[in-house]
Design a protein around this motif. Structure first.
Motif, short mmCIF file in Angstrom:
data_model
loop_
_atom_site.label_atom_id
_atom_site.label_comp_id
_atom_site.label_asym_id
_atom_site.label_seq_id
_atom_site.Cartn_x
_atom_site.Cartn_y
_atom_site.Cartn_z
N UNK A 1 86.97 58.54 35.94
CA UNK A 1 88.03 57.48 36.47
C UNK A 1 87.36 56.19 36.13
N UNK A 2 88.35 55.53 34.66
CA UNK A 2 87.62 54.28 34.14
C UNK A 2 87.75 53.03 35.02
N UNK A 3 88.75 53.22 36.13
CA UNK A 3 89.06 51.93 36.86
C UNK A 3 87.92 51.75 38.27
N UNK A 4 87.30 53.06 38.31
CA UNK A 4 86.28 53.24 39.43
C UNK A 4 85.31 52.28 39.43
N UNK A 5 84.79 51.63 40.53
CA UNK A 5 83.65 50.78 40.64
C UNK A 5 82.82 50.83 41.73
N UNK A 6 81.47 50.89 41.66
CA UNK A 6 80.56 51.04 42.80
C UNK A 6 79.61 50.13 43.06
N UNK A 7 79.56 49.78 44.46
CA UNK A 7 78.73 48.90 44.72
C UNK A 7 77.64 49.35 45.95
N UNK A 8 76.48 49.21 45.68
CA UNK A 8 75.66 49.82 46.45
C UNK A 8 74.58 48.74 46.79
N UNK A 9 74.28 48.60 48.27
CA UNK A 9 73.27 47.87 48.89
C UNK A 9 72.12 48.62 49.47
N UNK A 10 70.87 48.27 48.77
CA UNK A 10 69.73 49.23 49.31
C UNK A 10 68.50 47.92 49.80
N UNK A 11 67.46 48.51 50.15
CA UNK A 11 66.10 47.63 50.49
C UNK A 11 65.88 47.23 49.10
N UNK A 12 65.06 45.90 49.19
CA UNK A 12 64.40 45.36 47.70
C UNK A 12 63.24 46.25 47.54
N UNK A 13 62.46 46.50 48.71
CA UNK A 13 61.21 47.28 48.62
C UNK A 13 61.31 48.34 49.62
N UNK A 14 60.58 49.47 49.53
CA UNK A 14 60.41 50.48 50.48
C UNK A 14 59.73 50.17 51.70
N UNK A 15 59.96 50.83 52.93
CA UNK A 15 59.12 50.40 54.16
C UNK A 15 57.82 50.60 54.03
N UNK A 16 57.25 51.51 53.41
CA UNK A 16 56.13 52.23 53.37
C UNK A 16 54.96 51.38 52.56
#
Length: 397
Positions: free
Chosen positions: A188-203
């Motif tokens: 799908x050429x019009x599909x966009x993905x936004x992902x929000x994740x932690x900057x650092x791991x918890x460990x």
């Protein structure tokens, strides 16, 4: 399962007035210290130990659903199934046997109150309770080969993605999900993905942290190769510049499908640990343009769209969301907000701080010479496979 985690987070409240007043809460928020934060993200005064870069009072972002109506009965059923599992608490575990005797705990739980009918319909939403259970011995009587309805629901939903997939996730290790998402981005050429994740791991341990980063870096590389600039990754910080630990597990696809729960996008959550999530379809159409982002004539829906916009207003520091409704315009607004805040930091924080919490995510590097064995650690211990053998060999959920 050995090495596994009971990861479901649910509360069911039964009212004496009758089942129609019952309510359930399902999502990713643990009932413990460290989670009591709000949209300002100043952190919980009752702190927990976390990677030192999150500060003395780590900011925390999580999401839960309040559920009413017949789905409450399904959540209660999930609790009842586990409670009535005949496997004793200390099965095959010498340490638990000793602890049980020392603390005088029972081997099995007591009786539950009797069941009751499901609450009557309470809204315009179809709420599907989806779960993960591993294959294990002794078997779960309610899931003898495990259950993987969360992973199956994700795969089905991603195949229908056309304009926007928005994700908040604690880990983002799942190569299975990444490959399904990469297929969608290529298709799908019009599909966009936004992902929000932690900057650092918890460990904070070096090996555990590096193994997690290897898994996440592989997923990000897969998605960027497939989507290029249409795959964007962000993390969050509060007004003081302290990173916010993203613990939420949310997915919105084309403003039609909403998923909130306990599962993360990894093989562990899809096959190995116990998980509980809600997939929501709202029968009420959202009348703001674009009316049908996915082009399937199934129309944008109120709950998934408003959930996405509510989260975006918080993260972007916005009161108005008129320019965020369209997927392409909203995607550009995220990039602009992150660029502005990144540039402000690069200038030494000179001048007024740009609004919002959004920063471009920069994966932590892992030396090339260590990646081969860290990948093995990740596959065996960090993100294990809980499927029965015949499904592992066939690579099927």
């Amino acid at each position: 399962r050995r090495g596994g985690c009971h990861h479901q987070k649910l509360v069911v409240v039964r009212h004496a007035s009758g089942p129609d007043d019952d309510v359930a809460f399902v999502g990713g928020i643990d009932l413990c210290h460290g989670r009591n934060d709000d949209g300002r993200h100043e952190g919980d005064p009752q702190t927990v130990d976390l990677e030192s870069r999150y500060g003395d009072r780590p900011p925390w972002h999580g999401v839960h659903l309040e559920v009413r109506g017949p789905a409450v009965g399904d959540v209660a059923h999930t609790f009842r199934e586990r409670w009535q599992d005949p496997t004793p608490f200390d099965h095959r575990n010498p340490l638990r046997i000793v602890l049980r005797h020392v603390t005088r705990q029972p081997r099995r739980p007591g009786e539950l109150p009797s069941g009751r009918r499901n609450p009557a319909p309470a809204g315009t939403h179809a709420v599907q309770i989806i779960r993960t259970y591993p294959a294990k011995r002794l078997r779960y009587p309610f899931a003898p080969d495990g259950e993987r309805s969360i992973g199956r629901a994700y795969r089905k939903a991603v195949r229908r993605a056309r304009r926007l997939v928005y994700v908040e996730d604690q880990y983002l290790w799942g190569q299975e999900w990444a490959e399904a998402m990469a297929d969608a981005l290529r298709r799908e050429p019009e599909l966009r993905l936004i992902v929000v994740i932690p900057r650092f791991t918890a460990r904070s341990g070096k090996v555990a942290r590096s193994a997690e980063n290897v898994g996440r870096a592989r997923v990000i590389e897969t998605l960027r190769e497939a989507g290029g600039d249409r795959a964007a990754f962000y993390d969050l910080e509060n007004a003081h510049g302290t990173p916010i630990y993203t613990h939420a597990k949310v997915c919105v696809i084309d403003d039609v499908w909403l998923k909130v729960g306990s599962d993360n996008l990894n093989r562990r959550s899809w096959t190995h640990d116990s998980e509980l999530s809600c997939a929501v379809l709202d029968a009420t159409h959202d009348e703001r343009e674009p009316l049908d982002p996915g082009g399937f004539r199934d129309h944008a829906r109120v709950i998934p769209r408003e959930t996405r916009l509510r989260l975006w207003r918080e993260h972007l520091g916005r009161d108005d969301d008129a320019d965020l409704i369209d997927p392409a315009a909203g995607f550009d607004a995220w990039r602009a907000a992150a660029t502005a805040l990144d540039s402000w930091h690069e200038r030494g924080r000179a001048g007024p701080r740009p609004p919002g919490h959004v920063r471009s995510h920069q994966p932590e590097s892992v030396p090339e010479r260590h990646r081969w064995w860290l990948h093995t650690v990740h596959q065996l211990f960090v993100d294990p496979d809980g499927r029965p053998k015949h499904l592992r060999l066939a690579d099927h959920l």
